[in-house]
Design a protein around this motif. Structure first.
Motif, short mmCIF file in Angstrom:
data_model
loop_
_atom_site.label_atom_id
_atom_site.label_comp_id
_atom_site.label_asym_id
_atom_site.label_seq_id
_atom_site.Cartn_x
_atom_site.Cartn_y
_atom_site.Cartn_z
N LYS A 613 0.82 -1.21 0.00
CA LYS A 613 0.00 0.00 0.00
C LYS A 613 0.85 1.26 0.00
O LYS A 613 0.41 2.33 -0.46
CB LYS A 613 -0.93 0.01 1.22
CG LYS A 613 -1.92 -1.16 1.27
CD LYS A 613 -2.81 -1.21 0.05
CE LYS A 613 -3.79 -2.38 0.12
NZ LYS A 613 -4.59 -2.51 -1.13
N ASP A 620 -2.72 -0.47 -5.82
CA ASP A 620 -4.07 -0.83 -6.28
C ASP A 620 -4.20 -2.30 -6.69
O ASP A 620 -5.23 -2.69 -7.25
CB ASP A 620 -4.44 0.06 -7.46
CG ASP A 620 -4.49 1.53 -7.07
OD1 ASP A 620 -4.90 1.81 -5.93
OD2 ASP A 620 -4.11 2.39 -7.89
N ALA A 668 -11.41 -4.61 -9.89
CA ALA A 668 -10.24 -3.82 -10.27
C ALA A 668 -10.37 -3.26 -11.68
O ALA A 668 -9.49 -2.54 -12.15
CB ALA A 668 -8.97 -4.66 -10.17
#
Length: 682
Positions: A613, A620, A668
């Protein structure tokens, strides 16, 4: 009388002047305290002796001018005992036959500045002169360039005209060469049929079982047979040479051992020498374990040709055929004879077609003039060189130097190695083609595209590759060495799991109707242009994106089980056995999804997630957590926020894994080709 103030002793220290009295010749008569302290000037000393080296004449001119008039601002550089030069600006005036001189100390920075100014002015003057010289040179060169440009323009017009004529001539020569090649090939084939008949009938006539011939008849038939054999040899050489020139000779690489090859060659060559021959055919023992990978048949043809040539021109002595290791992983085959030799001026000409040595000894032996040119062409096809060393009357040595492994074999091995490691950024294209050069050409066509060539040279290899990876498209040559791929085409188009893979048939036989009937999506005749192939593959293939999945787990068994669950899916799988390696792969390979184990060596899933992260490159990427560990409530809550799903290892199945992957990729924004294929099946 006024008392001197307390600071009066500082006046001498602060003063910048020295005072001197000299006679007209420059002898010092009196010097004040500062002159004594700064310059060590003493009465009776010549002022000229205080001058810095090289400035003595300037002191003389000051003394001379001061006799007649008052002098101001006359700069002198004086030294104390020849050291520490100091610049003074002197004022001088004569009175009563003596000269009074007062010198003001010039600051060092001022003196240095004057020196720099003087030096700079000199440099500027020199630069100005150099600039003027360069401008004159530039002007001269400009005029010369203009003249040369005019000449070049005239030459270019002539060259363009010459190129046009050469292009026209080249096209004409190319057409003539093609016609010659076709004529030679066709005529050679046509000659073979009647020659076979002549050879066969002459053999029948010479057989005593078919009836006796008179001695004269037998002699005549033997002449016929000998002439037919010579003509048959010429036809074969012509046909082989025309194939090589046309680029139609096919290389068939095999793996063999040089010693065994030489023993087989010895068995073939011994019948060339008659029993009563005075020539000995020698085959020294070859080095052991000299393994080669090249076209054994063509190498044998080259050496047979050289040995046959040696037999023709060797009346006595020996012919030695040997093999040895050469430099840089090569192998050298030598054919050495004790024959009549070759004059130096013919050492290169003998490799030209239809050229024979014009000497009385060579005229005794008739030949086609094609054997050596064919041997050199075949050697060059094998990536090697054929050379000769010869002295008239002292025999000849022909040497064939070849790479131990043919360059095409190395290139093919490299192509196969590259295909073993799938590039996640490229869509795999299976190419079934037995011609190595065509495979290299396809790889060159697609190397800068979004496709990766998976080369196979047999139907069985193609089946194994399809089991290992699902290609985005296939390119098939249906006419392979020893087999066809028609059944493989039908098999791919009838199986449910492969029927939607686009297949492009590219071959040399016009069987489009059959290819289309078996399910081919496109049919072309060879050769194929690169842009044509790339454009058609882009239209047909499902290119992507190809989803890349990274598995981070220290348990090798579970990584294997997960790969088996995802077998036969369009995903490209990557593995990491620890968290640090997984983070590195995530940054370098940019996977579309990560399977992450909760407990890893020296770190937990939380550590990996924090690093992912924190990096914009991996922030992502969706993560599916898998664990055999009983999670606490706070751990589960946090992981639920930072991952796409949490799966228990002991309950993981193919359906669950694929479903969670599809959900994560859909969220996603990637979508899955697996879902599209399942919709089509439904």
């Amino acid at each position: 009388m006024t008392t001197a103030p307390p600071v009066a002793h500082l006046f001498d220290a602060l003063s910048r002047e020295v005072a001197l009295v000299c006679d007209p010749s420059g002898t010092i008569l009196w010097a004040d305290g500062r002159a004594e302290s700064i310059l060590a000037a003493q009465p009776g000393q010549k002022l000229r002796a205080l001058a810095a080296q090289g400035t003595e004449e300037k002191v003389d001119r000051l003394l001379l001018q001061a006799r007649d008039e008052r002098v101001e601002g006359w700069e002198l550089i004086l030294c104390r005992n020849g050291e520490r030069p100091t610049t003074f600006a002197f004022t001088a005036q004569a009175e009563g036959g003596q000269l009074a001189l007062v010198g003001s100390l010039v600051p060092e920075d001022y003196g240095a500045s004057l020196g720099k100014v003087s030096s700079t002015l000199s440099e500027l003057a020199a630069l100005h002169r150099e600039t003027e010289r360069q401008q004159r040179e530039l002007q001269r060169r400009t005029e010369e360039l203009q003249r040369v440009n005019r000449e070049l323009e005239e030459s270019n017009r002539g060259v363009r005209s010459l190129h046009a004529a050469l292009d026209e001539k080249a096209e004409s020569l190319q057409r003539a060469a093609e016609v010659k090649g076709r004529v030679v090939a066709n005529v050679s084939h046509e000659f073979r049929t009647p020659l076979h008949s002549i050879l066969g009938l002459s053999k029948v006539l010479l057989n005593p079982l078919n009836g006796p011939l008179s001695a004269e008849q037998e002699k005549q038939v033997q002449f016929i047979r000998t002439s037919a054999e010579a003509l048959y040899e010429l036809v074969n050489d012509l046909l082989d040479l025309s194939k090589v020139e046309a680029g139609k000779a096919v290389l068939r690489h095999t793996h063999f051992e040089a010693g065994e090859f030489m023993r087989a060659l010895r068995g073939m060559m011994r019948p060339l020498l008659p029993p009563d021959s005075t020539v000995e055919l020698v085959f020294p023992d070859a080095p052991e374990n000299m393994e080669m990978e090249t076209d054994e048949a063509k190498l044998s043809q080259v050496l047979r040709n050289l040995v046959s040539n040696a037999v023709k021109f060797t009346e006595r002595g020996s012919i030695t055929v040997s093999v040895a290791k050469g430099p840089r992983d090569t192998v050298a085959f030598s054919v050495k004879d004790t024959g009549i030799g070759i004059p130096p001026e013919y050492h290169e000409r003998i490799f030209e077609e239809f050229i024979q040595v014009e000497t009385p000894l060579h005229r005794k032996v008739k030949g086609t003039g094609l054997g050596l040119p064919l041997a050199r062409r075949l050697t060059e096809m094998l990536g090697g060189a054929l050379t000769v060393r010869s002295v008239p009357g002292d025999g000849s040595t022909f040497t064939v130097t070849l790479p131990r492994v043919h360059p095409e074999v190395k290139e093919m091995a490299g192509l196969s190695e590259r295909a073993e490691k799938l590039d996640p950024a490229k869509a795999p294209v299976l190419v079934l083609e037995d011609d190595r050069q065509t495979l290299f050409l396809y790889e060159k066509y697609l190397e800068r595209s979004g496709f990766q060539v998976l080369p196979v040279r047999s139907v069985e290899d193609a089946r194994r590759t399809v089991q290992r990876v699902r290609p985005a498209a296939m390119v098939l040559d249906v006419m392979l060495e020893g087999e066809t791929s028609w059944n493989f085409l039908a098999e791919m188009k009838t199986k449910e799991e492969t029927r939607d893979i686009p297949i492009l048939v590219v071959t040399i036989t016009d069987r489009e109707q059959k290819a289309r009937a078996l399910g081919a999506d496109e049919f072309w005749l060879k050769p194929v242009e690169g842009t044509q192939l790339l454009r058609k593959l882009s239209e047909l293939a499902h290119r992507g994106p190809v989803e890349r999945i990274l598995i981070i787990d220290d348990d090798e068994v579970h990584r294997y089980l997960l790969k088996q669950l995802l077998k036969d899916t369009p995903y490209v799988l990557m593995e990491a056995s620890n968290g640090l390696e997984g983070i590195r792969l995530a940054r370098e390979k940019a996977p579309h999804l990560i399977f992450l184990d909760f407990l890893l060596p020296e770190m937990t899933a939380f550590d990996v997630l924090d690093d992912l992260k924190a990096d914009p490159r991996t922030r992502d990427i969706p993560v599916i957590l898998q664990t055999a560990h009983e999670l606490k409530e706070d751990e589960r809550t946090r992981l639920a926020r930072e991952t796409s799903a949490i799966l228990a290892k002991h309950t993981l199945s193919r359906e669950v894994a694929i479903g969670r992957i599809r959900d994560a990729l859909s969220k996603a924004g990637l979508g899955s080709r697996l879902e599209e294929r399942e919709v089509r099946r439904g």
